[in-house]
Each structure stands twice: as C-alpha cells, then as structure tokens.
Enzyme design. Structure first.
Site, short mmCIF file in Angstrom:
data_model
loop_
_atom_site.label_atom_id
_atom_site.label_comp_id
_atom_site.label_asym_id
_atom_site.label_seq_id
_atom_site.Cartn_x
_atom_site.Cartn_y
_atom_site.Cartn_z
CG HIS A 44 -1.86 1.14 1.30
ND1 HIS A 44 -2.98 1.25 0.51
CD2 HIS A 44 -1.86 2.25 2.08
CE1 HIS A 44 -3.62 2.36 0.78
NE2 HIS A 44 -2.96 3.00 1.74
CG HIS A 91 -10.35 4.65 2.32
ND1 HIS A 91 -11.00 4.91 3.49
CD2 HIS A 91 -9.03 4.73 2.61
CE1 HIS A 91 -10.12 5.15 4.45
NE2 HIS A 91 -8.92 5.05 3.94
#
Length: 740
Positions: A34, A84
């Site tokens: 990430h 998200h």
C-alpha cells in the site's frame, strides 16, 4: 501481518541490530504494498508525467498543474486520487467517508483549497443484497462527509460486476485551487524547524491500516478487521480546511503532510525523508483522546483529520493561536534534524486522556528511544518485487441471438447504463458556487474565475472492457474520459489514475494489471495528456476471487468560459450527426466488453480504436464550442442505443434509420450496442461545417432531424423499436426504483 523474513534481514543489516517493536511495525507498514508500491513501481515508469503545464508531478501528496491564463498571475490546480477499498468493505459508511477526508487533506497539504470531488465506485452484482448494502453505505458515507465539509461532488461513475462482490472499490479524486505564492510541498526545508501536529486528537482507530490494505480480504474481514478502519469527523475536517487556509495565507507553513496511511509515523518520516533530513519526535507530546496509549499506537494510529506541519520556531505560537481559534488540537511534537528519524516516548501517569497540554512531564518518567532509523531507508528502502506475469488473451466470438426489443430494454435497464441520479442527488454538487455543469452529463464543469477558465472533470473506468481485454480496454478508458471532456468543449490538460488490481502474486492477475498500466499510459501519451500522479491498490482479492483489473482515470480539461452544450436534444432543430466509425462499413463490428454481451452471456474481441485519437479529441472540442452546436453527447457504455435514449428527454424525439449491409456478422446488435469509444453525437444547425471539420479525422453520419414528439424510433436493417421519453425514463430508473 508481520515483517517478512527477507525484509527483516535487510532491516537488521541496515541497523546493525534487531529492530525495536515500534521500528518493526513501522517498516511493516511503510514497506507494505500500500505504501511502497513494491509490485507496481517497476511498471509506473511507463507513464509520461511531464509537460509545460506540470508544476509538481508524481511523488507529493497531490500534483500541481498550471492553468492557461491571459494575465501574469499564475493559477494552479492540484489533482489527487486515492482508494479506500478494503475499509469500505468492512465498514462502507466510515470507509468511504474517510476516503473523502484523506484526499481532501492531501489537497490541503499542497497549500490548496478543495473545489471539487469525483468518486468512482465499483460493486458486485446489483441484484445481490450485500452489494446493495455496500452501495448504499458507501454513497451515504461520501455524501455525508462531502456535504458536511462543503466540497461539491461533481463527477464520477458507478459500475456493477460480479467480481467485485467480495471486494468493492471506492476511488475518490479531489481538485484544489492554489497559486505560486500559496504553494507548499511535503518536503522538509530546514533543520531546527518545529514539527507541529494540528487537528483531532489521536486515538486507537485505524491501527495497521496500511498493512491491512496490503493483503487479501478474508471471510471474516467485516468483523476481524474493523479496528483497522478509521472513523471520520467531517465537522473537524471543515475546521481544519479553514484553519489551513489561514495558515497558508499568513505564510506560516514551510512544508506539510496529511496523516493517512501509517499515521504519524508515515507522514513525519516521509516529510523529512523527501528533504534528505531527519527528525526528533517526542511521541508523548501528541494530544490524545484515549488514556494509556503506548508509543506504537501513537506512532501508527490512523485517526483522521490531522495534519503534520513544518513550522519555523518564531511562527509556532501563531500556529497554536489559529488552531485554538478553530477549536483544533495542536501539539509541538518535535523538530527537523540533520540526523536519523528518532522517536522517543516517556510513560507518565501524570498525563490523562483529558489533558491536551504538550508541556507537562512527569519528573519520575524515563524517556525511551523507540525508533532510530535513517528516514530515507525507511521510506525508500523496500526492495521491489519481480513477479511473473501471464499475457492476457481476448475471448473468442460467441454472439447470442436476442430479440431487438428485449435487448434494448435489458441494456437500458442495466444498473451499469441506467441513470445514476439516485447517487448524485444525494451529493451537494453546487456548494461553492463554481459548478456550471453538474453530475449526469458527460463531464462536469467547474468555473475557475481566477483564470477565466472552465475546468471539465471526468472520472471512471469500465470493468467490462478491461475484464475482456486489459490493455485495449485501458486505452479505451483513457480515450473515453478524454472524449467526455471534449464533448463539453474542453481540451485535456492532465490526469491522475487509481490502478486497482487483485493479488499480484498470481501471474494471471499480474498480467492483467500490467496490461492496464501499459494501455492507460500509451493512450494518455498519444493524447499528450500527462499523468501527473495517482494511487495503486493491489490485493483486492477475496474468497470470491480477484477483482477485474480496474484503471480509474480522473482527467481534467480546460476551456474558455464556463458554458457547454447540453446533453439533451433541442426539439425540432438542426440535424443529429454521429461522429465516428459505426463499424458496419468494415463488416466487422466487435461487441467485446459491451453491456449487451454482459446481459446475454456472449463474448467477442474488443473494438478497434480510432487511428488518430488526438486529432479526434481536438476536433470534437472545437466543434462543441461552435455557436452552431446545440447538443453533444459521447457514445460509449451501452452503445449508440443508450446514448440516443439519454438525449431524448421531454418533448425532443428522434427517428433514426441505420442500414445494415449484407454480410455484417454482428448485424443489428453491433450497430446499436457496440461500445467503441471516441464517438460523439452532435446536434447542429451547420451539418456541412461539422463534416468539413472532421474531414480526414473521422467519418460523420447523419441520423436525422430531432422532432417534437418525445419519441425515439430506431430502425436497424429490417427491425425497429419505438420508445417515448416516459418509457425510456422507466427503463433507466432501475437503481432509483429498487432503492427509493
């Protein structure tokens, strides 16, 4: 997750010792997929990110692009996009809401004021209750947060596909406004400057969010991973937006970074690493909302609505005054140094959850060094992955035989092509009084009066396209977004992308991901549109399987003034022309990636794209701005049938006759439902002028003169269908009819 053995060995070699628990956790998060892009960074060099309009490209919290102006003043926009995805599966409301908050703070950290949002959302089959639950929760979260902070959501997309069932995607883009004097970056400037934390108090929410986003979703993710999801407070964010504006206007900020992935540890270490510097941070100085937080929790919590500022010592008191004025917490947590990135912690019984003082210390407390590492190694030292990739193949042709009227209703009624008004009517898209063209059109237009420019915004992807053909589908997505802004008279300026994929350790998944990167990069280069920033989200995989490779592109274009031709036909005026290849003349209409085949379980190769996309886009924009142009609409998702139906509103009607040459294999279905992008419907009072403009660029076909009967009549070969405006609205109300 925990630090992999190979990574642990590298860290031990660099430090010359075993890492502390806090260091190990920090490396785990900042070296995660990430944060470090370990599987994607080797591919991202395919993108061209430079241009005379690019002020700051990839690598900062947001990109900065100069707008064309007539005067001497520089007017800049910022562009950023984030995902998200995992949080929105676990908690759709808070996951989506905090996604909005995070991308807005990325905008603030560049010294910009947020002026527009665009969200691109992807869910499982609309018929499934769980998909609808996620869909409703995500839309509610976005609308609640965006409306509360007063930033209009003006554009975006919604798609449904079976393979998002176990892992939805929530991609949010933000555009901000700034100038040369206000511009701030995330690069620390000078040793001795203070690091000041402004915003909400730190709690235990969002712990390990970066590592959570770097692994496949498990079956029990909705319960077990809930602590990794942040909880948003839009009212605090609104205060932070306004406080940030004052800080920037008064020139009090040397550099800034918002607290997102990996919390304070991520933001502060990245800030100083970019400047080739270090920091000394006293973690117990951080204002906290929960008692007895330990060093690791303070370091990695992803509590929302927080900013880390570099401030010259003489300006610290003024920053604190402004924070107090806006009822925001403020902590002087340390300073920029020339050495390592060092964090210390003092456990003190004297501190309580309600005590926000940053100066009190227990005389008996002992200060412990919990982190002492080189900031650059922490941020950039993660080794890249060299992963195998299988070359994707396109499907063979397998076309269903379906009645034309059945197909027309099915495609228009599909949630993918149906009206998204149920979504965007929940968003305040007019707050800020800049929105000239709102959601529901090909692209939104926001007025940037400071430059006398209209800023057109288009955002989205097409899962059916990239599932069928990752490379070709991604090229088509870039062209589709460019066509959207051109149809409103704007010329593409720049783009940011959000590249979503499944588990990259699977060769077929990584092959598809590689395809979308190369396809998007190639078409953006062809269009001379720099990709100035973006986000990568991998491991979007679950027990139900990987998502389709999904390259969301948020593209902006500029035009003089703020007006644009409407999408709806003007009754009884001019001629309606189709610009672009119908495919019928070549005898090879490809239906691959179309909603038509998705509805009826067929397959085919993906359509070929126009030969000169850049010339096409430039000409579309020029014609859209001509005074003879009455309406414009691009042709893409659902094909010509859907685009024609969308233009027939109120009293406007149209009678279309499309001949189908003998020997055209795809026949009637191809004429109405193939989804080659780069095609545009133009209603004009100067048909000859349009033909002349597109001579040598694209073919132009006459579709008829708009009538005043409110009915769409289409004849294709020997078949015909009729639907009035009321019937079309009924077909296209699938989402609203189901959700109310």
């Amino acid at each position: 997750m925990s630090l992999a053995d190979s990574d642990h060995e590298l860290v031990v070699e660099e430090l010359g010792r075993e890492p502390t628990p806090a260091e190990a956790a920090l490396f785990e998060n900042l070296w995660s997929e990430h944060c470090a892009y370990r599987s994607s960074r080797p591919l991202l060099s395919a993108f061209e990110s430079e241009g005379e309009q690019v002020v700051i490209g990839p690598g900062d919290d947001a990109a900065v692009v100069a707008l064309p102006t007539d005067g001497d003043d520089d007017v800049y926009i910022t562009m950023g996009i984030e995902s998200h995805n995992h949080p929105s599966y676990v908690d759709p409301f808070d996951g989506a809401a905090t996604g909005v908050g995070g991308i807005v703070r990325d905008t603030l950290s560049m010294g910009a004021y947020p002026i527009a949002l665009a969200d691109s959302l992807y869910f499982g089959d609309f018929d499934r209750e769980h998909s609808k639950y996620l869909f409703e929760g995500v839309v509610e979260g976005i609308s609640h947060y965006g409306n509360c902070i007063g930033v209009p959501t003006v554009a975006g997309s919604v798609d449904f596909h079976d393979d998002y069932e176990g892992n939805p995607l929530v991609n949010v883009a933000c555009v901000g406004l700034t100038d040369d004097e206000r511009l701030v970056t995330a690069e620390a400037q000078e040793p001795g400057n203070k690091l000041v934390l402004v915003g909400n108090a730190t709690g235990r929410d969002g712990l390990g969010g970066a590592s959570f986003a770097s692994e496949d979703l498990a079956e029990d993710a909705e319960t077990e991973d809930r602590p990794a999801v942040q909880v948003g407070d839009p009212y605090a964010e609104k205060l932070l937006i306004e406080a940030n504006e004052v800080l920037i206007e008064e020139g009090l900020i040397e550099s800034a970074r918002d607290l997102g992935a990996a919390g304070l540890g991520g933001a502060s270490s990245e800030l100083v690493a970019k400047g080739g510097l270090g920091a000394h941070i006293e973690l117990d100085r951080v204002h906290q909302r929960e008692p007895n937080m330990n060093a690791l929790e303070i370091l990695l919590a992803e509590s929302q609505e927080r900013m880390c500022y570099e401030v010259a010592p003489e300006n610290v008191d003024r920053v604190a005054e402004i924070a107090e004025k806006y009822d925001l917490g403020c902590s002087v947590i340390g300073e920029v140094t020339e050495g390592n990135y060092v964090c210390t912690f003092e456990e003190s019984e004297a501190r309580s959850a309600s005590d926000d003082s940053t100066d009190e210390r227990s005389e008996s407390g002992e200060r412990e060094t919990v982190v002492d590492v080189d900031a650059y190694f922490l941020g950039e030292g993660a080794p890249m992955n060299d992963l195998p990739a299988d070359e994707p193949t396109q499907p063979e042709r397998d076309l269903p035989e379906i009645d034309l009227e059945t197909a027309f209703e099915a495609v228009l009624s599909s949630p993918n092509t149906a009206s998204k008004r149920w979504v965007y009517r929940q968003y305040d898209h007019e707050v800020g009084v800049r929105t000239s063209v709102g959601p529901g059109d090909d692209a939104a237009i926001v007025a940037v009066r400071e430059a006398n420019q209209g800023l057109a915004i288009s955002s989205g992807a097409a899962p059916n396209w990239t599932d069928t053909a990752p490379y070709e589908g991604a090229r088509a997505i870039a062209l589709e977004n460019a066509t959207n802004v051109a149809a409103k008279g704007a010329t593409p300026l720049a783009a940011v992308d959000c590249l979503n994929g499944g588990n990259p350790e699977k060769p077929d998944v990584y092959g598809g991901f590689t395809g979308i990167v190369d396809g998007l990069a190639d078409m953006c280069a062809t269009l001379e549109t720099p990709v100035v920033g973006g986000n990568v989200s991998l491991y979007n995989d679950s027990p139900s399987g990987p998502i389709p490779p999904t390259p969301t592109l948020a593209l902006v274009g500029t035009k003089d003034g703020y007006e644009a031709p409407p999408l709806a036909l003007e009754p009884g005026a001019g001629d309606l022309l189709l610009v672009g290849d119908r495919g019928l003349e070549s005898g090879d209409v490809r239906l691959g990636g179309s909603e038509y085949l998705a509805q009826f379980d067929g397959s085919d190769r993906f359509p070929a794209l126009p030969e000169d996309p850049q010339a096409l886009i430039e000409t579309v924009a020029a014609v859209a701005n001509d005074e003879s142009t009455l309406a414009t609409h691009d042709v893409s998702h659902g094909g010509l049938a859907v685009s024609l139906a969308e233009m027939v509103t109120g009293e406007a009607g149209l009678e279309v006759d499309i001949p189908v040459p003998a020997g055209t294999e795809a026949g009637v279905a191809g004429a109405l439902f193939h989804e080659q992008p780069g095609r545009v419907l133009i209603q004009t009072t100067d048909a000859d002028g349009v033909r002349e403009a597109f001579d040598g660029v694209a073919p132009v076909h006459s579709l008829g003169t708009p009538a005043e009967d409110g009915t769409l009549s289409i004849t294709v070969g020997d078949l015909s269908i009729d639907a009035d405006a009321a019937k079309i609205r009924e077909y296209r109300s699938t989402i609203a009819a189901e959700l109310g």
